[in-house]
Design a protein around this motif. Structure first.
Motif, PDB file in Angstrom:
ATOM      1  N   ALA A 329       0.854  -1.180   0.000  1.00  0.00           N
ATOM      2  CA  ALA A 329       0.000   0.000   0.000  1.00  0.00           C
ATOM      3  C   ALA A 329       0.895   1.237   0.000  1.00  0.00           C
ATOM      4  O   ALA A 329       2.086   1.163   0.305  1.00  0.00           O
ATOM      5  N   VAL A 330       0.292   2.374  -0.325  1.00  0.00           N
ATOM      6  CA  VAL A 330       1.031   3.634  -0.334  1.00  0.00           C
ATOM      7  C   VAL A 330       0.609   4.435   0.894  1.00  0.00           C
ATOM      8  O   VAL A 330      -0.591   4.524   1.191  1.00  0.00           O
ATOM      9  N   THR A 331       1.596   4.992   1.609  1.00  0.00           N
ATOM     10  CA  THR A 331       1.249   5.743   2.826  1.00  0.00           C
ATOM     11  C   THR A 331       0.800   7.161   2.468  1.00  0.00           C
ATOM     12  O   THR A 331       1.428   7.831   1.646  1.00  0.00           O
ATOM     13  N   GLU A 332      -0.280   7.599   3.092  1.00  0.00           N
ATOM     14  CA  GLU A 332      -0.811   8.956   2.863  1.00  0.00           C
ATOM     15  C   GLU A 332       0.026   9.982   3.619  1.00  0.00           C
ATOM     16  O   GLU A 332       0.184  11.113   3.185  1.00  0.00           O
ATOM     17  N   VAL A 350      -6.735   1.340   6.040  1.00  0.00           N
ATOM     18  CA  VAL A 350      -6.461   1.214   4.606  1.00  0.00           C
ATOM     19  C   VAL A 350      -7.751   1.442   3.841  1.00  0.00           C
ATOM     20  O   VAL A 350      -8.837   1.057   4.278  1.00  0.00           O
ATOM     21  N   SER A 356      -5.874   1.652  -5.945  1.00  0.00           N
ATOM     22  CA  SER A 356      -4.657   1.354  -5.182  1.00  0.00           C
ATOM     23  C   SER A 356      -4.929   1.521  -3.688  1.00  0.00           C
ATOM     24  O   SER A 356      -5.752   2.341  -3.269  1.00  0.00           O
ATOM     25  N   TYR A 357      -4.218   0.720  -2.905  1.00  0.00           N
ATOM     26  CA  TYR A 357      -4.433   0.730  -1.460  1.00  0.00           C
ATOM     27  C   TYR A 357      -3.651   1.883  -0.828  1.00  0.00           C
ATOM     28  O   TYR A 357      -2.469   2.051  -1.092  1.00  0.00           O
ATOM     29  N   ARG A 358      -4.338   2.661  -0.011  1.00  0.00           N
ATOM     30  CA  ARG A 358      -3.734   3.811   0.662  1.00  0.00           C
ATOM     31  C   ARG A 358      -3.849   3.588   2.161  1.00  0.00           C
ATOM     32  O   ARG A 358      -4.910   3.143   2.637  1.00  0.00           O
ATOM     33  N   GLU A 360      -3.177   5.153   6.256  1.00  0.00           N
ATOM     34  CA  GLU A 360      -2.776   6.198   7.198  1.00  0.00           C
ATOM     35  C   GLU A 360      -2.830   5.595   8.591  1.00  0.00           C
ATOM     36  O   GLU A 360      -3.537   4.600   8.824  1.00  0.00           O
ATOM     37  N   GLY A 391       3.888   8.754   0.790  1.00  0.00           N
ATOM     38  CA  GLY A 391       4.182   8.342  -0.584  1.00  0.00           C
ATOM     39  C   GLY A 391       5.004   7.069  -0.670  1.00  0.00           C
ATOM     40  O   GLY A 391       5.110   6.464  -1.734  1.00  0.00           O
ATOM     41  N   SER A 393       5.987   3.105  -0.200  1.00  0.00           N
ATOM     42  CA  SER A 393       5.241   1.854  -0.273  1.00  0.00           C
ATOM     43  C   SER A 393       5.483   1.086   1.032  1.00  0.00           C
ATOM     44  O   SER A 393       6.588   1.083   1.564  1.00  0.00           O
TER      45      SER A 393
END
Ligand code: AMP
Ligand code: MG
Length: 409
Positions: A329-332, A350, A356-358, A360, A391, A393
């Motif tokens: 996942a991508v971090t917010e 998530v 795409s998986y985000r 926080e 941003g 991964s």
């Protein structure tokens, strides 16, 4: 400290799947098939109509409107004792077999009936509204593979092929006990120094969610005799548990009698795993019953459950896929941590944004802060270091409820 993978390997080595048993299909909900299931019947067993209407010969409707003579009625569950010849039609109800001569069905809404005559307004293509024998399942085919977990729909399919019994891995009884002098149950007013027991409730619910029978072994004080009595009755006495999960009393405290008792009763290993939360883990066999001693902090005990108990139980249940899904996942926004030679498991939220998986952070990460664990739907795996930036991964382990919510298996 030992690496997480070593601790997991040690646990899984000793958690073995039970011997398959033959059970009635209807009492096998949630269990895993130990053999494949095949069918010796076609489903549906015969060609039948998908609509209420009229069975006709398609060639009779090449020119419409066409008026046909009604020669009989076929209800579901009956066998027609007449044929449909040229210029004829038969009333037919959903699920009824086609009469000889007819090759298609026109739905009642597209017809006009007067006395014993029916007028068909449009061409009825050959095979119209006919459900063919074997269209769902063919005699001789494999219906379910070994390792399939039986859901309500699977039980429906088993009923549809007349499969009354299945070979499954036996259901597990998993005992859960909380230990700690400070703990109280439910509605009492808290005296100074007391807190309410939460672990037993979340652990029993996790077992429920896994489709297992949780056995509530209660809340016991830090008392050697009480602890011994509980573990004895759980592992060999009245409770006959296949697995026991306890929380509390496995860290470095002075009143951690769980350690003394389990060392006396079984072959235990006391591990310091290079993870945070959930560093201390006790695991071993009492007789042949796997016993997990999870740390008492509520988040630690749940993270321990995800990393050690869930995969072990899935293995014992007969599942072939035992690990929870891990995805990228991508971090917010940044999730920071301090270097300490441990892998951290951060509670995160998530969501699926444009495919795409985000993630926080779900909030405070203290191992006593259970409310942020409830907010979280995944654990982010943060290797030793300073954490991740917005941003970046990051690998996440989906928690159970999310797996359903986001449709990943
Ligand atoms: P222990 O592992 O027994 O040293 O406990 C560590 C921390 O977790 C202490 O603050 C305990 O009060 C707390 N704790 C232990 N068991 C539970 C439980 N069942 N529910 C909530 N908190 C607990
Ligand atoms: Mg304690």
């Amino acid at each position: 400290m030992i690496p997480l993978e070593k601790a997991q390997e040690y646990v899984l080595q000793q958690c073995l799947v039970g011997s398959p048993e033959c059970r009635s299909s209807r009492s096998s909900l949630g269990l895993v098939l130990a053999d494949e299931v095949s069918t010796d019947e076609d489903v549906p067993p015969f060609d039948n109509t998908a609509m209420d209407g009229f069975a006709v010969r398609s060639e009779d409707t090449l020119e419409t409107p066409k008026t046909l003579e009604i020669v009989g009625t076929i209800a579901a569950g009956t066998i027609p004792d007449f044929s449909v010849n040229s210029g004829q039609a038969a009333r037919i109800m959903t699920g009824a077999p086609l009469p000889p001569g007819a090759d298609s069905v026109v739905m009642v809404e597209l017809t006009k009936v007067e006395g014993n005559q029916v007028t068909v307004e449009r061409l009825v293509p050959e095979g119209n509204h006919i459900r063919r024998a074997g269209e769902d399942l063919r005699a001789g085919q494999t219906v379910f593979e070994k390792g399939t977990r039986l859901t309500p729909t699977h039980l429906g399919v088993l009923a549809s092929i007349g499969c009354l019994e299945v070979n499954v891995f036996p259901p597990l009884r998993v005992g859960v006990v909380s230990t700690g002098d400070e703990l109280v149950e439910g509605e009492t007013f808290l005296k100074p120094g007391q807190i309410r027991d939460s672990n037993r409730h979340s652990l029993l619910a996790l077992l429920n969610d896994l489709g297992l029978e949780g056995v509530d072994l209660g809340l016991i004080p830090d008392d050697e005799e009480a602890i011994e009595k509980t573990f004895r009755s759980a592992c060999s006495g009245v409770h006959r548990c296949d697995v026991v999960v306890s929380s509390g009393g496995v860290s470095m405290g002075d009143f951690d009698f769980v350690k003394i008792v389990l060392d006396r009763l079984g072959d235990m290993r006391w591990m310091q795993v290079a993870i945070k939360p959930a560093k201390p883990l006790a695991f071993g066999l009492v007789g042949n019953v796997p016993v997990f001693g999870l740390p008492g902090n509520p988040v630690s005990s749940l993270v321990s459950f995800e990393l050690f108990v869930r995969p072990a139980l899935r293995k014992m249940m007969g599942h072939t896929a035992i690990w929870s899904p891990k995805i990228k996942a991508v971090t917010e926004s940044a999730i920071s941590r301090r270097p300490d030679e441990k892998t951290h498991f951060a509670r995160v939220k998530v969501s699926l944004v444009d495919g795409s998986y985000r993630v926080e952070s779900a909030g405070s990460q203290g191992s006593h802060q259970l409310s942020t664990m409830a907010e979280a739907n995944a654990l982010a795996v943060l290797p030793d270091g300073t954490g991740v930036q917005a941003g970046d991964s990051v690998e996440i382990i989906l928690l159970h409820q999310l797996t359903r919510g986001l449709n990943v298996s």
